[in-house]
Scaffold this motif. Structure first.
Motif, PDB file in Angstrom:
ATOM      1  N   CYS A 112       0.804  -1.217   0.000  1.00 57.97           N
ATOM      2  CA  CYS A 112       0.000   0.000   0.000  1.00 57.97           C
ATOM      3  C   CYS A 112       0.839   1.270   0.000  1.00 57.97           C
ATOM      4  O   CYS A 112       0.293   2.368   0.134  1.00 57.97           O
ATOM      5  CB  CYS A 112      -0.942   0.007   1.208  1.00 57.97           C
ATOM      6  SG  CYS A 112      -2.161  -1.339   1.159  1.00 57.97           S
ATOM      7  N   GLY A 113       2.154   1.167  -0.070  1.00 51.56           N
ATOM      8  CA  GLY A 113       2.995   2.360  -0.118  1.00 51.56           C
ATOM      9  C   GLY A 113       2.906   3.038  -1.466  1.00 51.56           C
ATOM     10  O   GLY A 113       2.603   2.425  -2.488  1.00 51.56           O
ATOM     11  N   ARG A 114       3.142   4.361  -1.490  1.00 53.05           N
ATOM     12  CA  ARG A 114       3.124   5.099  -2.753  1.00 53.05           C
ATOM     13  C   ARG A 114       4.340   4.713  -3.595  1.00 53.05           C
ATOM     14  O   ARG A 114       5.423   4.521  -3.074  1.00 53.05           O
ATOM     15  CB  ARG A 114       3.118   6.603  -2.501  1.00 53.05           C
ATOM     16  CG  ARG A 114       1.810   7.125  -1.951  1.00 53.05           C
ATOM     17  CD  ARG A 114       1.852   8.635  -1.839  1.00 53.05           C
ATOM     18  NE  ARG A 114       0.576   9.169  -1.437  1.00 53.05           N
ATOM     19  CZ  ARG A 114       0.184   9.299  -0.180  1.00 53.05           C
ATOM     20  NH1 ARG A 114       0.982   8.928   0.803  1.00 53.05           N
ATOM     21  NH2 ARG A 114      -1.006   9.794   0.100  1.00 53.05           N
ATOM     22  N   MET A 115       4.127   4.624  -4.893  1.00 52.97           N
ATOM     23  CA  MET A 115       5.191   4.267  -5.807  1.00 52.97           C
ATOM     24  C   MET A 115       5.443   5.443  -6.729  1.00 52.97           C
ATOM     25  O   MET A 115       4.594   5.801  -7.534  1.00 52.97           O
ATOM     26  CB  MET A 115       4.806   3.024  -6.639  1.00 52.97           C
ATOM     27  CG  MET A 115       5.833   2.641  -7.681  1.00 52.97           C
ATOM     28  SD  MET A 115       7.296   1.888  -6.971  1.00 52.97           S
ATOM     29  CE  MET A 115       6.669   0.249  -6.685  1.00 52.97           C
ATOM     30  N   SER A 116       6.593   6.080  -6.578  1.00 53.49           N
ATOM     31  CA  SER A 116       6.962   7.178  -7.460  1.00 53.49           C
ATOM     32  C   SER A 116       7.574   6.598  -8.727  1.00 53.49           C
ATOM     33  O   SER A 116       8.261   5.579  -8.679  1.00 53.49           O
ATOM     34  CB  SER A 116       7.977   8.104  -6.785  1.00 53.49           C
ATOM     35  OG  SER A 116       7.407   8.649  -5.604  1.00 53.49           O
ATOM     36  N   PRO A 117       7.365   7.253  -9.875  1.00 51.11           N
ATOM     37  CA  PRO A 117       7.914   6.709 -11.126  1.00 51.11           C
ATOM     38  C   PRO A 117       9.437   6.585 -11.049  1.00 51.11           C
ATOM     39  O   PRO A 117      10.138   7.532 -10.724  1.00 51.11           O
ATOM     40  CB  PRO A 117       7.493   7.750 -12.167  1.00 51.11           C
ATOM     41  CG  PRO A 117       6.313   8.443 -11.570  1.00 51.11           C
ATOM     42  CD  PRO A 117       6.558   8.462 -10.092  1.00 51.11           C
ATOM     43  N   GLY A 118       9.938   5.366 -11.362  1.00 55.55           N
ATOM     44  CA  GLY A 118      11.371   5.148 -11.390  1.00 55.55           C
ATOM     45  C   GLY A 118      12.034   5.119 -10.039  1.00 55.55           C
ATOM     46  O   GLY A 118      13.251   5.232  -9.931  1.00 55.55           O
ATOM     47  N   SER A 119      11.270   4.968  -8.951  1.00 58.38           N
ATOM     48  CA  SER A 119      11.874   4.970  -7.622  1.00 58.38           C
ATOM     49  C   SER A 119      11.240   3.874  -6.783  1.00 58.38           C
ATOM     50  O   SER A 119      10.287   3.218  -7.181  1.00 58.38           O
ATOM     51  CB  SER A 119      11.691   6.316  -6.938  1.00 58.38           C
ATOM     52  OG  SER A 119      10.305   6.559  -6.705  1.00 58.38           O
ATOM     53  N   ALA A 120      11.778   3.678  -5.584  1.00 51.48           N
ATOM     54  CA  ALA A 120      11.227   2.698  -4.658  1.00 51.48           C
ATOM     55  C   ALA A 120       9.923   3.223  -4.076  1.00 51.48           C
ATOM     56  O   ALA A 120       9.672   4.421  -4.044  1.00 51.48           O
ATOM     57  CB  ALA A 120      12.236   2.427  -3.548  1.00 51.48           C
ATOM     58  N   PRO A 121       9.056   2.334  -3.587  1.00 52.95           N
ATOM     59  CA  PRO A 121       7.784   2.780  -3.009  1.00 52.95           C
ATOM     60  C   PRO A 121       8.009   3.598  -1.746  1.00 52.95           C
ATOM     61  O   PRO A 121       8.912   3.344  -0.969  1.00 52.95           O
ATOM     62  CB  PRO A 121       7.051   1.472  -2.712  1.00 52.95           C
ATOM     63  CG  PRO A 121       8.122   0.438  -2.638  1.00 52.95           C
ATOM     64  CD  PRO A 121       9.185   0.862  -3.574  1.00 52.95           C
ATOM     65  N   GLU A 122       7.162   4.628  -1.574  1.00 53.17           N
ATOM     66  CA  GLU A 122       7.228   5.457  -0.394  1.00 53.17           C
ATOM     67  C   GLU A 122       6.346   4.858   0.696  1.00 53.17           C
ATOM     68  O   GLU A 122       5.383   4.156   0.431  1.00 53.17           O
ATOM     69  CB  GLU A 122       6.742   6.870  -0.728  1.00 53.17           C
ATOM     70  CG  GLU A 122       7.574   7.546  -1.821  1.00 53.17           C
ATOM     71  CD  GLU A 122       6.986   8.898  -2.201  1.00 53.17           C
ATOM     72  OE1 GLU A 122       5.950   9.267  -1.624  1.00 53.17           O
ATOM     73  OE2 GLU A 122       7.555   9.563  -3.085  1.00 53.17           O
ATOM     74  N   GLY A 123       6.647   5.170   1.924  1.00 56.34           N
ATOM     75  CA  GLY A 123       5.841   4.696   3.044  1.00 56.34           C
ATOM     76  C   GLY A 123       6.087   3.228   3.288  1.00 56.34           C
ATOM     77  O   GLY A 123       7.177   2.723   3.108  1.00 56.34           O
ATOM     78  N   ASP A 124       5.038   2.521   3.692  1.00 61.67           N
ATOM     79  CA  ASP A 124       5.143   1.109   4.043  1.00 61.67           C
ATOM     80  C   ASP A 124       5.063   0.274   2.768  1.00 61.67           C
ATOM     81  O   ASP A 124       4.012   0.205   2.135  1.00 61.67           O
ATOM     82  CB  ASP A 124       4.014   0.738   5.003  1.00 61.67           C
ATOM     83  CG  ASP A 124       4.139  -0.707   5.470  1.00 61.67           C
ATOM     84  OD1 ASP A 124       5.199  -1.322   5.202  1.00 61.67           O
ATOM     85  OD2 ASP A 124       3.185  -1.208   6.084  1.00 61.67           O
TER      86      ASP A 124
END
Length: 355
Positions: free
Chosen positions: A116-128
Motif C-alpha cells: 500500500c505504499g506510494r510508488m513514485s515513477p522510477g523509484s522505490a515505493p514510499e511509506g510502508d
C-alpha cells in the motif's frame, strides 16, 4: 483470571477454526540463459481476479486518497524477477532480473503480495512497502536449452581382453553424462575410426566384439564420442579405448608336451586363423553365455570356398554347433562348468570346389 483465560481460549479457537482463503494460481515459463528483462511467457495475471479492493483502505480523515496499491513478489527466489503492471490491459506481468540457469534451479514458487505504499515513477515505493496480503500464487518454470555437452569421466581406457573371447560379447561400456534435460540429455555414441573388430552400440555405449581377435598381436585403438539430441547438437570430447588381446597357451595342460614348463614352451598364436596349426586351440567361454552366442569364427582359411563340418561329436549331446557356410561356432545348449568343464570338438574344413 478465569474469565481472561476463557476469553483468550475462545479467540484462539476462532482464529484457528477459520480456514485460510484460497488465492488464484498462475504459472508461466522462461528459457534459461534468456537476456536480462525477458518476459515470463504464458503468465498474465488479470488484476480483476485479485481480491485486492479495499485492502489499502479508503480516503483519510483529511479527505486524501489512500495510497495507490502496487505489487511485489514474495518467497525464495523473488529477487530473480520483477513485477510489471500492464495498465492498458489491467494485467500484471513478470520479467527476469537476472540470467537464469535451469541446472542451478528449475522452478520458482512465489507469492504475489499487495503493498500500500506510494510508488513514485522510477523509484522505490514510499511509506510502508511491506505486503499487507498475498493475493496470488505464481509458479515459474525455467526451461532447458542445450547449453552443455556430454562428458566422459575418463579420457583414456585400456582393456586387456582374452583373444579367444566369444563374438558379440560386451567387453566394455562407455558412459557419458549430460547436465541438460529431456531430449537435450539423450545421448548416442559412435566410434572413430570404425574398425572391423569392435562395434559401439549407439544407444547404450556397449562395446561389442564382432570379429575374432585370435592371435592378434597388436592392440586395437579407437576413439568414442557422445552426441546429444538437442539443437544444435553438442558432441563430447573423445575417450580413447585401447583393446589389447591377451593370448593364452595354444593347448590345455592335458594336451601339452610332457616335462617341466611344457606349457610355457608352447608358441603363442601368431595368426588370426585357428586352422593354420595342428595343435588344439583352447577357447575360454563363460557358462553364462546364452544359447545362440557365437564363440568364435574359424575364418580365414586357405580355401576360397570352405565348408565346415563338426565331426567326432554327437549333435544331440554337443553343447556347440558349427555353421557350414560361415564357420561360426555357436552355443546350442546351456553350458555347465560343474558337469562338463571342458568340451573337445573337431571341425573338418573342405573346399567346396574340390580343389
Amino acid at each position: 483470571m478465569i474469565w481472561t483465560v476463557l476469553f483468550v481460549s475462545v479467540l484462539v479457537a476462532s482464529a484457528f477454526g477459520k480456514e485460510p482463503e484460497q488465492v488464484p494460481f498462475f504459472q508461466g515459463h522462461v528459457f534459461e540463459n534468456s537476456a536480462l528483462g525477458s518476459r515470463v511467457n504464458g503468465l498474465s495475471i488479470p488484476v480483476n481476479r485479485l481480491k485486492s479492493q479495499g485492502l489499502c483502505g479508503g480516503a483519510t480523515a483529511r479527505g486524501d486518497l489512500a495510497p495507490a496499491p502496487h505489487f511485489k513478489l514474495l518467497g525464495d527466489g523473488s529477487d530473480k524477477f520483477r513485477v510489471v503492471a500492464h495498465h492498458q490491459r489491467g494485467h500484471v506481468l513478470l520479467k527476469t532480473s537476472v540470467v537464469l540457469d535451469r541446472e542451478e534451479r528449475a522452478e520458482y514458487l512465489l507469492g504475489l503480495g499487495l503493498c500500500c505504499g506510494r510508488m513514485s515513477p522510477g523509484s522505490a515505493p514510499e511509506g510502508d512497502s511491506s505486503a499487507v496480503a498475498q493475493v496470488a500464487a505464481v509458479q515459474v518454470e525455467v526451461l532447458d536449452t542445450n547449453d552443455h555437452e556430454p562428458t566422459f569421466v575418463d579420457a583414456e581406457v585400456k582393456v586387456s581382453l582374452d583373444d579367444a573371447t566369444a563374438l558379440r560379447t560386451v567387453v566394455y561400456t562407455v558412459t557419458a553424462r549430460d547436465r541438460d534435460s529431456g531430449s537435450n540429455a539423450e545421448i548416442k555414441y559412435f566410434a572413430v575410426p570404425k574398425n572391423g573388430s569392435f562395434y559401439v552400440v549407439p544407444k547404450t555405449g556397449d562395446v561389442l566384439l564382432v570379429d575374432s581377435i585370435l592371435g592378434l598381436a597388436s592392440p586395437v585403438t579407437f576413439k568414442v564420442f557422445a552426441r546429444d539430441h538437442g539443437w544444435p547438437p553438442r558432441t563430447s570430447r573423445s575417450v580413447t579405448i585401447e583393446m589389447t588381446p591377451r593370448q593364452w597357451p595354444a593347448c590345455p595342460p592335458s594336451h601339452c608336451l610332457p616335462g617341466k614348463g611344457a606349457a610355457s614352451r608352447v608358441a603363442p598364436r601368431r595368426s588370426r586363423s585357428v586352422l593354420e596349426s595342428d595343435d588344439p586351440v583352447l577357447i575360454h567361454v563363460s557358462e553364462d553365455a546364452g544359447i545362440g552366442s557365437v564363440v568364435i569364427n574359424l575364418n580365414p582359411v586357405r580355401f576360397q570356398s570352405p565348408a565346415f563340418e563338426l565331426v567326432d561329436s554327437d549333435p544331440e549331446s554337443s553343447p556347440v554347433s558349427v555353421s557350414r557356410e560361415s564357420g561360426d561356432i555357436v552355443i546350442s545348449r546351456q553350458l555347465d562348468r560343474e558337469t562338463n568343464p571342458l568340451v573337445e570338438i573337431t571341425v573338418k574344413v573342405q573346399d567346396k570346389r574340390g580343389a
